[in-house]
Write a protein that holds these residues in place. Structure first.
Motif, PDB file in Angstrom:
ATOM      1  N   PHE A  23      -0.893 -52.274   9.895  1.00  0.00           N
ATOM      2  CA  PHE A  23      -0.232 -53.252   9.025  1.00  0.00           C
ATOM      3  C   PHE A  23      -0.326 -54.634   9.357  1.00  0.00           C
ATOM      4  O   PHE A  23      -0.398 -54.898  10.677  1.00  0.00           O
ATOM      5  CB  PHE A  23       0.955 -52.678   8.518  1.00  0.00           C
ATOM      6  N   VAL A  24      -0.276 -55.461   8.576  1.00  0.00           N
ATOM      7  CA  VAL A  24      -0.205 -56.847   8.892  1.00  0.00           C
ATOM      8  C   VAL A  24       1.196 -57.385   8.662  1.00  0.00           C
ATOM      9  O   VAL A  24       1.497 -57.301   7.304  1.00  0.00           O
ATOM     10  CB  VAL A  24      -1.239 -57.854   8.340  1.00  0.00           C
ATOM     11  N   VAL A  25       1.703 -58.225   9.399  1.00  0.00           N
ATOM     12  CA  VAL A  25       3.050 -58.766   8.840  1.00  0.00           C
ATOM     13  C   VAL A  25       2.759 -60.093   8.252  1.00  0.00           C
ATOM     14  O   VAL A  25       2.347 -61.118   8.675  1.00  0.00           O
ATOM     15  CB  VAL A  25       4.016 -59.221  10.169  1.00  0.00           C
ATOM     16  N   ASP A  26       2.509 -60.059   6.841  1.00  0.00           N
ATOM     17  CA  ASP A  26       2.225 -61.028   5.967  1.00  0.00           C
ATOM     18  C   ASP A  26       3.139 -62.076   5.310  1.00  0.00           C
ATOM     19  O   ASP A  26       2.645 -62.682   4.522  1.00  0.00           O
ATOM     20  CB  ASP A  26       0.976 -60.567   4.910  1.00  0.00           C
ATOM     21  N   SER A  27       4.299 -61.681   5.688  1.00  0.00           N
ATOM     22  CA  SER A  27       5.468 -62.634   5.205  1.00  0.00           C
ATOM     23  C   SER A  27       6.310 -62.866   6.228  1.00  0.00           C
ATOM     24  O   SER A  27       6.653 -62.158   7.138  1.00  0.00           O
ATOM     25  CB  SER A  27       6.057 -61.748   3.929  1.00  0.00           C
ATOM     26  N   GLU A  28       6.970 -63.913   6.207  1.00  0.00           N
ATOM     27  CA  GLU A  28       8.128 -64.294   7.002  1.00  0.00           C
ATOM     28  C   GLU A  28       9.213 -63.504   7.164  1.00  0.00           C
ATOM     29  O   GLU A  28      10.143 -63.190   7.778  1.00  0.00           O
ATOM     30  CB  GLU A  28       8.611 -65.838   6.702  1.00  0.00           C
ATOM     31  N   GLU A  29       9.681 -62.876   5.919  1.00  0.00           N
ATOM     32  CA  GLU A  29      10.392 -61.837   6.098  1.00  0.00           C
ATOM     33  C   GLU A  29       9.943 -60.424   6.593  1.00  0.00           C
ATOM     34  O   GLU A  29      10.920 -59.830   6.806  1.00  0.00           O
ATOM     35  CB  GLU A  29      10.700 -61.484   4.280  1.00  0.00           C
ATOM     36  N   GLY A  30       8.787 -60.252   6.925  1.00  0.00           N
ATOM     37  CA  GLY A  30       8.610 -59.108   7.704  1.00  0.00           C
ATOM     38  C   GLY A  30       7.818 -58.240   6.952  1.00  0.00           C
ATOM     39  O   GLY A  30       7.291 -58.318   5.854  1.00  0.00           O
ATOM     40  N   TYR A  31       7.378 -56.791   7.410  1.00  0.00           N
ATOM     41  CA  TYR A  31       6.766 -55.922   6.949  1.00  0.00           C
ATOM     42  C   TYR A  31       7.760 -54.629   6.996  1.00  0.00           C
ATOM     43  O   TYR A  31       8.302 -54.420   7.996  1.00  0.00           O
ATOM     44  CB  TYR A  31       5.272 -55.682   7.535  1.00  0.00           C
ATOM     45  N   THR A  32       7.818 -53.958   5.980  1.00  0.00           N
ATOM     46  CA  THR A  32       8.639 -52.516   6.134  1.00  0.00           C
ATOM     47  C   THR A  32       7.868 -51.407   5.943  1.00  0.00           C
ATOM     48  O   THR A  32       6.709 -51.287   5.256  1.00  0.00           O
ATOM     49  CB  THR A  32       9.531 -52.606   4.946  1.00  0.00           C
ATOM     50  N   VAL A  33       7.912 -50.630   7.067  1.00  0.00           N
ATOM     51  CA  VAL A  33       7.248 -49.259   7.000  1.00  0.00           C
ATOM     52  C   VAL A  33       8.117 -48.257   6.538  1.00  0.00           C
ATOM     53  O   VAL A  33       9.412 -48.201   6.973  1.00  0.00           O
ATOM     54  CB  VAL A  33       6.656 -48.861   8.696  1.00  0.00           C
ATOM     55  N   TYR A  34       7.823 -47.596   5.531  1.00  0.00           N
ATOM     56  CA  TYR A  34       8.638 -46.284   4.954  1.00  0.00           C
ATOM     57  C   TYR A  34       8.331 -44.905   5.248  1.00  0.00           C
ATOM     58  O   TYR A  34       7.281 -44.705   6.176  1.00  0.00           O
ATOM     59  CB  TYR A  34       8.249 -46.539   3.496  1.00  0.00           C
ATOM     60  N   ASP A  35       9.139 -44.387   5.106  1.00  0.00           N
ATOM     61  CA  ASP A  35       8.817 -42.601   5.264  1.00  0.00           C
ATOM     62  C   ASP A  35       8.633 -42.487   6.829  1.00  0.00           C
ATOM     63  O   ASP A  35       8.095 -41.396   7.261  1.00  0.00           O
ATOM     64  CB  ASP A  35       7.647 -42.113   4.550  1.00  0.00           C
TER      65      ASP A  35
END
Length: 192
Positions: free
Chosen positions: A84-96
């Motif tokens: 995945f790519v952290v495409d936001s300054e808020e980060g990236y959320t991985v689920y499950d």
């Protein structure tokens, strides 16, 4: 008839990574199995100024299998081959995320930052809390289901006066001299 009573007993075997709940009705009951999982937000920050958030890093998330080797995490359907790519300054959320041992590896650093050289390992516990397995300089804070990764500014390319760069210049220069020598010799042979 009359005083005849028939009793039934149902016992469900435990299903790993699922929580069972039941609801009893008048002539029935329902068992619902809910997958136990959690999420983790990955946020990149500047190593000097942790308030400066960064986007653009690419990661690969792997989970340790029963054989002890790590393989791409496939629990979150949004991930392709665990990446995945952290495409936001808020980060990236991985689920499950399910209980187990994980490794997070930076595949591509944000523009203007150095690539992390080692992966970060962490564990999702049975109670779905998350703990870092080892102290890693890239981990700034591991609270609130968020992993803050400190990226160091700079480039992975060697500085122009570094030993690696000087070696590159020497080899390149020697190759250029050899090529010129071959071309001059070939031209001289053709004139004969």
């Amino acid at each position: 008839q009359g005083d005849d009573v028939i009793e039934y007993s149902v016992e469900e075997a435990a299903i790993p990574q699922y929580r069972a709940a039941y609801v009893a009705g008048v002539n029935h009951f329902t068992i619902t199995n809910t997958k136990e999982s959690c999420y983790l937000r990955i946020v990149n920050v500047n190593s000097v100024d942790s308030d400066q958030r960064i986007k653009g890093a690419q990661f690969r998330l792997e989970i340790k299998g029963e054989d002890g080797t790590f393989a791409a995490f496939s629990g979150d359907e949004a991930l392709e081959d665990g990446q995945f790519v952290v495409d936001s300054e808020e980060g990236y959320t991985v689920y499950d995320l399910v209980p187990g041992d994980y490794m997070l590896t930076e595949v591509a650093a944000p523009e203007g930052y150095k690539l992390m050289t080692e992966g970060i390992t962490f564990t999702v516990n049975q109670d779905l809390s998350i703990n870092a397995r080892e102290v890693d300089a890239a981990i700034q804070d591991f609270g609130n289901m968020a992993l803050y990764i400190r990226n160091e500014e700079g480039s992975d390319l060697p500085a122009w006066r570094s030993p690696e760069a000087l070696k590159f210049y020497a080899i390149g220069g020697a190759a250029l001299v050899a090529l010129i020598t071959i071309l001059v010799a070939a031209r001289a042979l053709r004139r004969r």
